[in-house]
Design an enzyme around this catalytic site. Structure first.
Site, PDB file in Angstrom:
ATOM      1  N   HIS A 134      -9.366  -1.874   1.940  1.00  0.00           N
ATOM      2  CA  HIS A 134      -9.185  -3.313   2.158  1.00  0.00           C
ATOM      3  C   HIS A 134      -8.610  -4.004   0.924  1.00  0.00           C
ATOM      4  CE1 HIS A 134     -12.426  -2.431   5.231  1.00  0.00           C
ATOM      5  NE2 HIS A 134     -11.436  -2.904   5.942  1.00  0.00           N
ATOM      6  N   HIS A 135      -7.993  -3.214   0.023  1.00  0.00           N
ATOM      7  CA  HIS A 135      -7.487  -3.865  -1.199  1.00  0.00           C
ATOM      8  C   HIS A 135      -6.400  -4.876  -0.851  1.00  0.00           C
ATOM      9  CE1 HIS A 135      -4.272  -0.937  -0.683  1.00  0.00           C
ATOM     10  NE2 HIS A 135      -3.559  -1.606  -1.569  1.00  0.00           N
TER      11      HIS A 135
ATOM     12  N   LYS B 253       0.722   5.412   1.704  1.00  0.00           N
ATOM     13  CA  LYS B 253       2.084   5.220   2.207  1.00  0.00           C
ATOM     14  C   LYS B 253       2.535   3.766   2.005  1.00  0.00           C
ATOM     15  CE  LYS B 253       2.451   7.103   6.281  1.00  0.00           C
ATOM     16  NZ  LYS B 253       2.478   7.335   7.743  1.00  0.00           N
TER      17      LYS B 253
ATOM     18  N   LYS C 145      -3.513  -1.478   8.196  1.00  0.00           N
ATOM     19  CA  LYS C 145      -2.403  -1.163   9.103  1.00  0.00           C
ATOM     20  C   LYS C 145      -2.356   0.327   9.377  1.00  0.00           C
ATOM     21  CE  LYS C 145       1.334  -2.620  11.185  1.00  0.00           C
ATOM     22  NZ  LYS C 145       0.924  -1.787  12.347  1.00  0.00           N
TER      23      LYS C 145
ATOM     24  N   LYS D 114      -6.295   3.775  10.665  1.00  0.00           N
ATOM     25  CA  LYS D 114      -5.782   4.638  11.736  1.00  0.00           C
ATOM     26  C   LYS D 114      -6.805   4.678  12.855  1.00  0.00           C
ATOM     27  CE  LYS D 114      -2.187   7.426  12.194  1.00  0.00           C
ATOM     28  NZ  LYS D 114      -0.949   7.301  11.427  1.00  0.00           N
TER      29      LYS D 114
ATOM     30  N   SER E 241       7.300  -1.971  10.993  1.00  0.00           N
ATOM     31  CA  SER E 241       6.134  -2.680  11.525  1.00  0.00           C
ATOM     32  C   SER E 241       5.854  -3.946  10.710  1.00  0.00           C
ATOM     33  CB  SER E 241       4.881  -1.791  11.464  1.00  0.00           C
ATOM     34  OG  SER E 241       4.829  -0.949  12.588  1.00  0.00           O
TER      35      SER E 241
HETATM   36  N1  GLU Z   1       1.856   5.634  13.079  1.00  0.00           N
HETATM   37  C1  GLU Z   1       2.864   5.355  12.124  1.00  0.00           C
HETATM   38  C2  GLU Z   1       2.547   6.033  10.803  1.00  0.00           C
HETATM   39  O1  GLU Z   1       1.822   7.015  10.758  1.00  0.00           O
HETATM   40  C3  GLU Z   1       3.175   3.873  11.998  1.00  0.00           C
HETATM   41  C4  GLU Z   1       2.077   2.998  11.542  1.00  0.00           C
HETATM   42  C5  GLU Z   1       2.383   1.496  11.621  1.00  0.00           C
HETATM   43  O2  GLU Z   1       3.509   1.144  11.944  1.00  0.00           O
HETATM   44  O3  GLU Z   1       1.467   0.740  11.369  1.00  0.00           O
HETATM   45  O4  GLU Z   1       3.051   5.684   9.774  1.00  0.00           O
END
Ligand code: GLU
Length: 477
Positions: free
Chosen positions: A70-71, A100, A76, A112, A368
């Site tokens: 949560h930094h 990422k 996402k 996730k 995104s």
């Molecule tokens: N599922 C994709 C990933 O592993 C996209 C995640 C997203 O767009 O939030 O990067």
């Protein structure tokens, strides 16, 4: 969790991600407690709900949503439908999302989700019911919202599921004007954005192009710079693999191997991607495709000799059990976690360059982010400026015509003067992000005399950025 003791056991996915994290963390000077805070998963929500399977029959569905860090908010990451989904996998992928996002400088924490179902075994109506129920469980526990946690597509889910998520969220939040920003990867007609579908594969292509453009690195691999003429094997012809293969192919890469669940195709002269896709759509399998040799065991096809191997399926495809037999010069990780740390050690010793997942497949989350911004700003990119840019450019060209005496054709004026639309801006933003992130990673790699892997270099940059946001909060000394 699986252990790493036995020679034949593959460590758990989260263990692998943590190992990659600590390999990099020990090369930084951040306090241990801060590093532990970054590595750990903040919230793990496991839930179950029933769904009707037929007359009087019910099935209990298992689901997870993990918010790793949560930094930065919102968190996402996509959610997947697969029958092998489990807590460790979702935790690992949530962690990868954190790293990422930081690698490509996207201001999100990582998350996730996963639902333990094989989507192929359910009707569209059942999938809609499951997706809407999954969403309402997330709403109930405050695990979704434009400023809280924003899901997206992943393995087994697509724009269709995202539109069900958005619609369910909106039904629970009447009048919430920002509600569409609660999920990304939506269809265009449902507040989606141009280029999101192609984004991850397009990002993989940009990553390969950037890596292959560096002459010195290519020389070390015995390759010439540039993509043109290189050979590639792509594993997975889903959304990511198909688009990665398409853009590589369009830039002159020879697709000599294409791999799916039922087996792989091999043709040393290269294959026509659209023809293969068309064949698989009509026959439901790659088997007996006339233009290539069929390899029954898909993992054997990973061993085809090539310049670039692009795994775009699931995690743990290249392990210490097959790493020795992999005969590629470059691995571009379109999937999350396709190479285990033990396999990476073996491959690195053989001189293979691995473009790591936390950079290589970040294109999806980058676009995104653009979609989320579009939803919050309630206006399509390019809507205000496109025509203005176009007429300014046209005036400029006319002025050049007058001063130079040279007349441009209407076609040239149209081409040069064109103002950017949403698709152009998204693509340019994605390209720029992938170029900058590769340069940053490469710089860190070079700083360590290329004695570390590119993965470790990307992790160091990522850790430094995340640590900085904690330090700026004054949480750590
Ligand atoms: N599922 C994709 C990933 O592993 C996209 C995640 C997203 O767009 O939030 O990067």
């Amino acid at each position: 969790m699986q252990s790493n003791n036995s020679k034949n056991t593959i460590p758990s996915f989260f263990t692998s991600v943590s190992r990659n994290f600590w390999d990099a963390a020990k090369l930084t000077e951040h306090p241990k407690g801060l590093l532990e805070q970054i590595n750990t998963c903040n919230s793990v929500y496991h839930f179950t709900f029933p769904t009707r399977k037929g007359k009087g029959e019910y099935e209990v569905i298992q689901a997870w949503r993990v918010e790793h860090s949560h930094h930065k908010l919102p968190t996402k990451g996509g959610f997947r439908y697969a029958d092998n989904v489990h807590a460790d996998e979702v935790m690992a992928m949530a962690a990868l999302m954190t790293y990422k996002c930081a690698v490509v400088s996207i201001p999100f924490g990582g998350a996730k989700g996963g639902v333990k179902i094989n989507a192929a075994n359910y009707s569209v109506e059942q999938l809609e019911t499951i997706t809407r129920r999954f969403t309402s469980e997330l709403i109930n526990k405050n695990f979704i919202g434009p400023g809280i946690d924003v899901p997206a597509p992943d393995y087994g889910t697509s724009a269709r599921e995202m539109s069900w998520v958005a619609d369910t969220y909106q039904a629970f939040h009447p009048g919430a004007v920002d509600a569409p920003a609660c999920v990304t990867g939506k269809p265009l007609s449902q507040h989606g954005i141009q280029g999101r579908k192609e984004a991850t594969g397009r990002g993989v292509y940009f990553a390969c192009r950037e890596a292959c453009n560096i002459e010195e690195d290519m020389k070390a691999l015995g390759l010439s710079p540039g993509l043109e003429g290189k050979t590639a094997v792509v594993q997975g012809l889903g959304n990511v693999g198909y688009h990665a293969a398409k853009y590589l192919y369009e830039d002159g890469v020879k697709l000599i191997g294409l791999i799916e669940i039922e087996g792989g195709l091999y043709n040393p002269d290269g294959m026509d991607l659209e023809d293969v896709m068309q064949y698989r759509r009509s026959k439901g399998s790659l088997k007996d495709y006339p233009g290539a040799k069929f390899i029954e065991n898909p993992s054997d096809a990973l061993e085809i000799e090539c310049d670039i191997l692009v795994p775009c399926a699931l995690e743990n495809q290249i392990t210490h059990l097959n790493a020795d037999k992999i005969k590629t010069k470059i691995i571009a990780e379109g999937a999350n976690g396709p190479t285990t740390p033990d396999a990476e050690n073996i491959l690195t010793k053989k001189g293979v360059l691995i473009i790591p997942d936390i950079y290589c497949n970040a294109g999806g989350v980058v676009v995104s982010y653009f979609e989320w911004l579009k939803n919050l700003s309630h206006v399509r990119f390019g809507r205000l400026g496109r025509r203005f840019t176009e007429s300014t450019n046209a005036q400029l060209l006319r002025a050049i015509e007058v001063t130079s005496g040279v007349k441009f054709s209407d076609e040239i004026i149209k081409q040069i003067a064109r103002g950017p639309d949403e698709g152009d801006l998204v693509d340019s933003g994605l390209e720029d992000t992938m170029i900058l992130a590769y340069r940053e990673t490469h710089k860190m790699w070079t700083k360590h005399d290329k004695k570390i892997t590119q993965r470790t270099a990307a992790f160091i940059n990522s850790i430094n950025k995340i640590a900085q946001s904690y330090l700026d909060l004054g949480i750590f000394p």
